[in-house]
Design an enzyme around this catalytic site. Structure first.
Site, PDB file in Angstrom:
ATOM      1  CG  HIS A 175      -1.757   1.177   1.393  1.00 28.93           C
ATOM      2  ND1 HIS A 175      -2.802   1.448   0.542  1.00 28.93           N
ATOM      3  CD2 HIS A 175      -1.718   2.190   2.281  1.00 28.93           C
ATOM      4  CE1 HIS A 175      -3.365   2.574   0.908  1.00 28.93           C
ATOM      5  NE2 HIS A 175      -2.735   3.053   1.948  1.00 28.93           N
ATOM      6  CB  SER A 178      -8.678   2.397  -3.027  1.00 25.75           C
ATOM      7  OG  SER A 178      -7.457   2.099  -2.388  1.00 25.75           O
ATOM      8  CG  HIS A 179     -10.393   4.025   3.094  1.00 22.44           C
ATOM      9  ND1 HIS A 179     -11.024   4.318   4.276  1.00 22.44           N
ATOM     10  CD2 HIS A 179      -9.081   3.924   3.405  1.00 22.44           C
ATOM     11  CE1 HIS A 179     -10.134   4.399   5.240  1.00 22.44           C
ATOM     12  NE2 HIS A 179      -8.950   4.174   4.749  1.00 22.44           N
ATOM     13  NE  ARG A 204      -5.878  13.363   7.160  1.00 20.49           N
ATOM     14  CZ  ARG A 204      -6.865  12.490   7.360  1.00 20.49           C
ATOM     15  NH1 ARG A 204      -8.076  12.920   7.627  1.00 20.49           N
ATOM     16  NH2 ARG A 204      -6.645  11.199   7.286  1.00 20.49           N
ATOM     17  CB  SER A 217      -5.239   8.913  15.257  1.00 17.14           C
ATOM     18  OG  SER A 217      -5.349   8.016  16.315  1.00 17.14           O
TER      19      SER A 217
END
Ligand SMILES: Nc1ncnc2c1ncn2[C@@H]1O[C@H](COP(=O)(O)OP(=O)(O)O)[C@@H](O)[C@H]1O
Ligand SMILES: [Mg+2]
Lengths: 761, 231, 83, 83
Positions: free
Chosen positions: A59, A109-110, A131, A329
Site C-alpha cells: 500500500h 481507495s478505501h 487531507r 488516527s
C-alpha cells in the site's frame, strides 16, 4: 496513568543482534528483513521494524506497481507537461488552469476498511483524500465517490451499501464539500470486497503551492490536529504484545473512527496558516501515520529530523512507541515551521482550538532520529524508509481463461424484433440496478454547499466554479468498466479513459489531466499482474494519444474474495477546464422543438454490454473498439460548437447504449420527444437491437435549437464527425421511439427511478 | 447596511450567506463564535452547517457559544436574526423559537429542491414575498424533522407564527409540514431550507425556464433591507 | 475512574423516528413481542476523583440545560458510578 | 409497561468525536472537573408483558448483533425494568 513501557532501543539492538523479531507477522519477507539489517548494519529496533514494515507494504511502497507506473511519467510530450505544476509522486498532482489559478485532484481507495466497517471505512476514505488535497496548499472544493458493491440480491449487500453511502454522506456533507458525481456498480465479483474510491479536488493560487518537504535545518517539526489514539493499528499489536506484559492490551482496533468536524476545523486552520506563510512544508497523516509523515518529509527535503516521540499528544496513555508510530488516527497534520514563526503559528491554531505539539527539529544530516525520552529508538536514513523500498518485477502470465471468454461473443445471443419485446427489454435495461437512476444515493449528498456547483448528478460530469470573478471552472468525470477490463484490460482501461474524457467534453469543458485508482486482485497472482500490466499500458498509451497527462493516482491490490479476484477495475478520472461555467452544457433536453442529433457511428457491439448482462446474464467477447482520434475530434467539435452557443444539451453514450442516453435525456428535465432510428439502421447497417443497445464509442446525443441547425451540422461535417438527425423534442410529456416503443415520462420515471429505493430504501 | 454572518467551528454555509448578502446589496460582516461583539451590525444570520459537529444535538453546543449571549439579548431587543438550517436549530436550542428538530423520519440526509409556501409576510425576512406564494429553494439536512407539543403547535397555528410550510413533499416528517417559524415580533425567523443557495442564476435550483436558474432565496435578504429602512 | 452517568430519552408523547425504524425492523425479523423501541442517550461524565456533592449538583444542572433539551427530551437518571 | 434497557457505548480504544466535542464545551463553560465525556446509546425495548427468560436471551442477542456495532461499540448492559 502512564505505564512504564520497556522500549527496544538502538543500543539494545546492537547488543542483541540475534533477538527474534516478528517481521513475518508484520508482513515482511525474509529478504526484506535482511535488507533492513544491511541498511542499518544491525537488527532494527522494534520501532524501526514497525516503520519499515508499514512503509514497505504494498500500500505504501507501490513495490509491485512501481515499474508500471513509471510509464505515466515517460509516455508524455513536452506539450502535455506544459500545464503540469506538480506531477506524479507528490500527495496529488497540480494543474495550471490559467488566470493564476491551479487545481489539484486525486482519487484514492478505501476498499478493505469499508468492508469491515462500511460507515467508518467510507467516511475516513473521504477524510483521507481531502487531507491529501489540503496538503498541496489548496482549498478542497468538491468530492466524488466511485463505488462497487456485490449483487443486489445478496443478503450482505444492503449492509455495505447503507453503511458506505451514509459514511460518505456524513463525512463529505459535514466538511462542507459538494459531492458532484461518482459511480455506482453492482456485481457479484465485489461481494466480499466492495470498492470504495473517493476523489477530491482543490483550488489554489499558483503562489500558494505547498510541498511535503523539510529542507531547512532548525525548522520545527509540529504535529497538529486530533490526538493520537489506538485507531487503525491492527497488525502492529504483534509488537505491542511482545513488549507488553500480560495486562497490556492484546489487540488494538483495526478500524479508524472519523471526526469530520475536526477535519473541517483542520482545513480552516491550515488554510489560515498557509495564508500567514508560517509553514515551510506540510504533510497529512494518513496510512502509516507518523512513520510516513516523518520519513517522507525528511526524505523529500534531502534532510533529516530529530524528534521526541513523548511529545506526541495522546488520547490513550498506554500506547507503546511502536503503536504511536503506526497509529492511523485521523484528522492530523504535520507542519514544518521556521522557529521565528512559532508565535504566529501558535496564535492561529489556538484560535481554532486545535491542539499541537512541537516534536523536534529538522537537521542537516539526512538521518531520522526518534527519541523516547532519553532513549534513541529510531536511527535510520529516511530515504530507505520512504522512497528506496523494495521494487518487484512480479511474474506475469496470460490468463488461461481469457481466450475462451473472448470467444464467447454476445453477437450470437437471440434478439427480439417485436415492438412489445423490445419495449420490455428497454424497460429491463433502464430499470436494472446498474442502469437505474442513482438518485437515492446522490440525494444523500449535499451538492449545493459552497454555492459554486455548476453541474452535479445526474449530469455527465461534475463542474465547479473556481473564480467567482470570471467564472473559470473545472469539470471532472470518472469511469471504469470492470466487465470490459475483464474481457481485455488494455482496451477496457482505454475505454474508461475515453468515457470520462467524453463526459467532460459533453459538459462543455476541455479535458486537461488524468488521475486514476487502479483496483486489482493480488499482485502475487501472475494473471492479475498481467491484467495490471495491460491496464497501465493502455492508460499510458491512451493519455499520450489524447495529449493529457496522468497527474497522480493510487493502486489498490489484493481485492479478492478467497482466491477469486475482482474484475480489474481501473477508475480513470479526467479533469477539464472551462473559462466560464455559465457556458456549461446540461445532459438533458430543456426546450421543446429542438432537433436531436446522434454523433458518431453505431457498430454491432454488444459484448460486455448492459443489454447482454441484463437480458442474458452474459459476459464474453471483445469490448467495443476504442477510437481516441475520434474522441478527440468529438471533444474539439463540442468546444467549438459550445463557444458559438449552438448546443442546448449533450449526453454521452455509454453503458446501455443509445436508448439509455435517450431516456436519461428525457428524464433530466421531463421533456418528451419523438425519435426515429431508421436512418441509423440504413447508414450503419445494424439492426434494432444494436441501434438501441450497442455500446459503440465516440458517440453523443446532442440537442440543438432549430435556428442553429445549419451551423451545427456544418461544423460536424467540417470536422468529419458523422451526424444524423434522429428526433425532435416536443411538449407532449411522452417519449416515442418510432417502430419500437412509447412511454409517458411518468411511466419512464417509475421504471428508471424505482429500482434502487426499492432495494435499499 | 451591515449584516453579520456568524461562523462557528463547523459552519459551512457562511460564505454562501455572505454572498447572498452582497447580492442583495448589503455588506456582509463576519462574526466569530468566540467573540461577544456584534460589530454594530444591523442584522444577523446564523448560517447552515454542522456547528461543533452537531454532536449531542444539532445546534446545542453552538447555542452555548459566547456570541450567542449577545445575539439572544439583541434578538429580544428586536435585532433581525435569520437562522438557516443549522442556524434554525441553534435558534431552537437557544429558545428563541419553540419546539425541536430531530432526525428525518426516513433516517437519511436529504438534499433536494424543495417547494415551500410562504405563510407569513410580516417579518424582517419575508416581507418581500406575497402571502401564499410558492417558492423553490434547496433543502439539505439529516435532522430537519420539526416536532413540538400539541399545545405549542396550537399556539403556532393560532398566532400565525409559522413562516413557511413544505409544499407537495414533506421531506422529513415535520409536524404540520412546518419548514420555518417566526417569533411574535417578526424579527426572528428560522427555517430548514437554504435561501442562500438560491440567489445567483446558474447555481440555484432548476426552474421551468432553465437549469439552476432559481433565485427565490434573494427575497429573504432584500426583505431585511426593506425592514430596516422602515424601522 | 469515577463517572457520572446521565441518561436522556425522547419525550414519551413525541415522535422518535429512529426508535420506530428499529422497532419496525425487529418486527420484520420476527421479534413480535417487542411492541415499541425508543432510543436515547447514555452520557458518561468522567472525573479524576470521586465527584463532590456540589459537582453532582452541577452535573444534574448540566444534564437539564445542556445534555438534554427539555422541550423534546427527559433526563431519566443521573447517577454516580465509581470503579 | 415492562421494558428491557440496552446500553451501548463506543469502544474505549476508539475516538468518540461527540464526547470530545461535549467535553470541550463543558471545559469552555467552566466545568473543569469533568475530564472526559463519552456518549453512547440507551435503547428501550418495550413489551406488553414481562419478558420471558427466552425473550431476555433474545434481547441480549439483538443487543449484540443489531443494536450495537461490535466493531466500534460495546454493549455495557442489558437489564429488565418493570414498572
Ligand atoms: N456514488 C455516486 N456518487 C455520486 N454521484 C454518483 C454516484 N453514482 C452515480 N452518480 C452520478 O449519477 C449520474 C449517472 O451515473 P452514470 O450512469 O454512471 O454516468 P455515466 O454513464 O455518465 O458515467 C452521474 O452524474 C454520476 O456522477
Ligand atoms: Mg455520461
Amino acid at each position: 496513568m502512564t505505564k512504564n513501557i520497556s522500549v527496544d532501543t538502538t543500543k539494545e539492538a546492537k547488543k542483541t543482534p540475534d533477538k527474534a523479531q516478528p517481521w513475518k507477522e508484520l508482513g515482511l519477507k525474509q529478504e526484506e528483513y535482511d535488507r533492513i539489517k544491511v541498511i542499518l548494519g544491525r537488527r532494527p529496533t522494534s520501532a524501526e521494524l514497525a516503520m519499515y514494515s508499514v512503509m514497505w507494504s504494498e500500500h505504501c511502497s507501490y513495490k509491485s506497481s512501481k515499474i508500471y507506473l513509471r510509464q505515466f511519467g515517460e509516455k508524455v510530450t513536452p506539450e502535455m507537461r506544459k500545464n503540469l505544476m506538480v506531477g506524479m509522486g507528490e500527495n496529488a498532482g497540480v494543474v495550471d488552469i490559467g488566470e493564476g489559478w491551479a487545481v489539484t485532484f486525486k482519487v484514492e481507495s478505501h476498499n478493505h476498511p469499508s468492508y469491515i466497517e462500511p460507515f467508518q471505512g467510507a467516511a475516513t476514505g473521504v477524510g483521507g483524500i481531502v487531507r491529501d488535497i489540503l496538503t498541496m496548499g489548496a482549498r478542497p472544493i468538491a468530492v466524488m465517490d466511485q463505488l462497487r458493491f456485490g449483487a443486489v440480491d445478496h443478503p450482505d449487500t444492503a449492509r455495505v451499501v447503507n453503511g458506505v453511502v451514509s459514511g460518505i454522506s456524513f463525512y463529505g456533507n459535514c466538511l462542507g464539500l459538494p459531492n458532484i458525481g461518482g459511480e455506482t456498480v453492482f456485481d457479484k465479483v465485489y461481494q466480499g470486497n466492495p470498492l470504495v474510491n473517493a476523489l477530491s479536488v482543490g483550488a489554489l493560487r499558483h503562489e500558494d503551492l505547498k510541498l511535503a518537504k523539510a529542507t531547512n535545518p532548525g525548522d520545527l517539526v509540529i504535529l497538529f490536529g486530533a490526538r493520537t489514539g489506538a485507531d487503525g493499528i491492527g497488525g502492529v499489536s504483534v509488537l505491542a504484545s511482545e513488549t507488553f506484559d500480560s495486562e497490556g492490551p492484546s489487540r488494538r482496533p483495526a478500524v479508524q473512527v472519523g471526526d469530520p468536524f475536526a477535519e473541517k476545523v483542520l482545513i480552516e486552520c491550515s488554510l489560515e496558516l498557509y495564508a500567514a506563510q508560517v509553514v515551510a512544508g506540510i504533510q497529512d497523516l494518513g496510512g502509516a501515520g507518523l512513520s510516513c509523515a516523518t520519513s517522507e518529509l525528511a526524505s523529500n527535503g534531502n534532510a533529516g529530523m530529530k524528534v521526541q516521540l513523548k511529545n506526541v499528544l495522546l488520547r490513550d496513555e498506554s500506547l507503546t512507541p511502536e503503536e504511536i508510530l503506526m497509529s492511523e488516527s485521523q484528522e492530523r497534520m504535520m507542519a514544518i515551521v521556521p522557529k521565528k514563526d512559532l508565535k504566529a503559528f501558535t496564535d492561529i491554531v489556538n484560535k481554532h482550538e486545535v491542539e499541537f505539539s512541537v516534536m523536534g527539529e529538522v537537521i542537516k544530516e539526512p538521518r531520522l532520529y526518534i527519541m523516547w525520552g532519553d532513549e534513541e529508538i529510531v536511527n535510520v536514513p529516511p530515504r530507505t524508509v520512504a522512497h528506496d523500498g523494495p521494487v518487484y518485477e512480479r511474474p506475469v502470465a496470460y490468463p488461461s481463461w481469457i481466450d475462451s471468454l473472448k470467444a464467447n461473443s454476445a453477437s450470437t445471443l437471440p434478439r427480439e424484433t417485436s415492438e412489445e419485446a423490445l419495449k420490455s427489454q428497454i424497460n429491463q435495461v433502464v430499470s436494472s440496478p446498474n442502469q437505474a437512476s442513482k438518485s437515492w444515493i446522490t440525494d444523500q449528498y449535499d451538492h449545493y454547499v459552497g454555492g459554486n456547483t455548476a453541474l452535479a448528478m445526474p449530469d455527465d460530469s461534475g463542474m465547479v466554479r473556481v473564480s467567482e470573478e470570471t467564472g473559470l471552472g473545472v469539470a471532472i468525470a470518472t469511469d471504469a468498466n470492470g466487465k470490459y477490463c475483464q474481457l481485455d484490460p488494455y482496451t477496457g482501461t482505454q475505454l474508461a479513459l475515453a468515457e470520462s474524457y467524453r463526459n467532460v467534453a459533453a459538459s462543455g469543458a476541455s479535458p486537461m489531466a488524468v488521475t486514476n485508482c487502479l483496483n486489482f486482485g493480488s499482485p502475487e497472482n501472475p494473471e492479475v499482474m498481467w491484467q495490471f500490466k495491460e491496464a497501465t499500458a493502455g492508460l499510458a498509451d491512451g493519455c499520450l494519444e489524447l495529449g493529457i497527462p496522468v497527474t497522480g493516482g493510487n493502486v489498490s491490490f489484493y481485492n479478492q474474495t478467497g482466491d477469486v479476484a475482482i474484475y480489474p477495475t481501473p477508475v480513470v478520472g479526467v479533469l477539464g477546464v472551462i473559462d466560464d461555467v455559465a457556458r456549461r452544457i446540461p445532459s438533458g433536453w430543456q426546450d421543446e422543438g429542438n432537433n436531436i442529433y446522434l454523433l458518431g457511428i453505431t457498430r454491432d457491439e454488444l459484448d460486455g454490454s448492459a443489454w447482454a448482462e441484463t437480458i442474458h446474464d452474459h459476459l464474453g467477447g471483445k469490448p467495443p473498439v476504442v477510437d481516441l482520434k475520434q474522441e478527440k475530434a468529438l471533444a474539439e467539435l463540442m468546444h467549438g460548437a459550445n463557444l458559438q452557443g449552438l448546443i442546448a444539451s449533450a449526453h454521452d453514450l455509454s453503458e446501455g447504449g443509445l436508448v439509455q442516453a435517450i431516456i436519461e435525456s428525457s428524464l433530466r428535465f421531463g421533456v418528451g420527444a419523438r425519435i426515429w432510428l431508421n436512418e441509423i439502421l440504413e447508414r450503419d447497417n445494424v439492426d434494432l437491437t444494436a441501434a438501441l443497445f450497442s455500446e459503440s464509442q465516440a458517440r453523443m446525443l446532442i440537442s440543438v435549437g432549430r435556428e442553429d441547425d445549419v451551423k451545427f451540422v456544418g461544423l460536424c461535417e467540417a470536422r468529419g464527425i458523422p451526424v444524423l438527425r434522429i428526433g425532435v423534442t416536443d411538449s407532449t410529456k411522452e417519449l416515442i421511439i418510432q417502430d419500437v416503443a412509447g412511454w409517458t415520462i411518468e411511466e419512464l420515471a417509475r421504471e428508471h427511478e424505482g429500482t434502487i429505493p426499492e432495494l435499499f430504501g | 447596511m451591515r449584516i453579520g454572518v456568524v461562523t462557528f467551528p463547523g459552519t459551512l454555509d457562511d460564505r454562501d450567506a455572505q454572498r447572498a448578502v452582497r447580492l442583495a446589496g448589503a455588506t456582509p460582516v463576519s462574526l466569530w463564535h468566540a467573540e461577544k461583539d456584534l460589530h454594530d451590525v444591523d442584522a444577523v444570520i446564523l448560517p447552515g452547517g454542522f456547528s461543533f459537529g452537531d454532536y449531542l444535538r444539532c445546534g446545542a453546543i453552538a447555542a452555548q457559544a459566547l456570541v450567542m449571549e449577545t445575539i439572544i439579548d439583541a434578538a429580544y431587543g428586536g435585532l433581525p436574526v435569520l437562522g438557516i438550517c443549522n442556524g434554525f436549530q441553534i435558534l431552537v436550542e437557544a429558545n428563541l423559537l419553540p419546539g425541536g428538530l430531530i432526525r428525518n423520519e426516513h433516517q437519511h440526509f436529504i438534499c433536494r429542491d424543495q417547494k415551500l409556501i410562504v405563510e407569513n409576510v410580516d417579518t424582517a425576512w419575508t416581507n418581500q414575498f406575497t402571502l401564499g406564494q410558492e417558492i423553490t429553494i434547496p433543502l439539505k439536512n439529516g435532522e430537519g424533522g420539526y416536532i413540538a407539543k400539541e399545545e405549542t403547535l396550537k399556539k403556532l397555528e393560532g398566532e400565525g407564527l409559522i413562516a413557511f410550510r413544505y409544499s407537495e413533499v414533506n421531506p422529513n416528517g415535520s409536524f404540520n409540514n412546518i419548514a420555518g417559524l417566526r417569533n411574535s415580533k417578526g424579527n426572528v425567523v428560522g427555517l430548514m431550507p437554504h435561501p442562500e443557495h438560491a440567489v445567483e442564476p446558474g447555481f440555484g435550483p432548476d426552474t421551468d425556464k432553465a437549469m439552476r436558474s432559481g433565485v427565490d432565496g434573494l427575497n429573504f435578504f432584500t426583505s431585511v433591507l426593506n425592514w430596516m429602512v422602515k424601522a | 475512574m469515577p463517572k457520572i452517568i446521565v441518561e436522556v430519552m425522547p419525550k414519551a408523547d413525541l415522535l422518535d423516528p429512529a426508535g420506530k425504524a428499529v422497532a419496525n425492523s425487529l418486527q420484520r425479523q420476527g421479534h413480535s413481542a417487542i411492541t415499541n423501541v425508543r432510543i436515547g442517550k447514555r452520557i458518561e461524565l468522567h472525573y479524576e476523583e470521586a465527584p463532590t456533592p456540589k459537582q453532582i449538583e452541577d452535573a444534574k444542572e448540566i444534564a437539564a440545560y445542556f445534555l438534554s433539551n427539555g422541550v423534546i427530551e427527559d433526563v431519566v437518571s443521573v447517577s454516580v458510578e465509581e470503579l
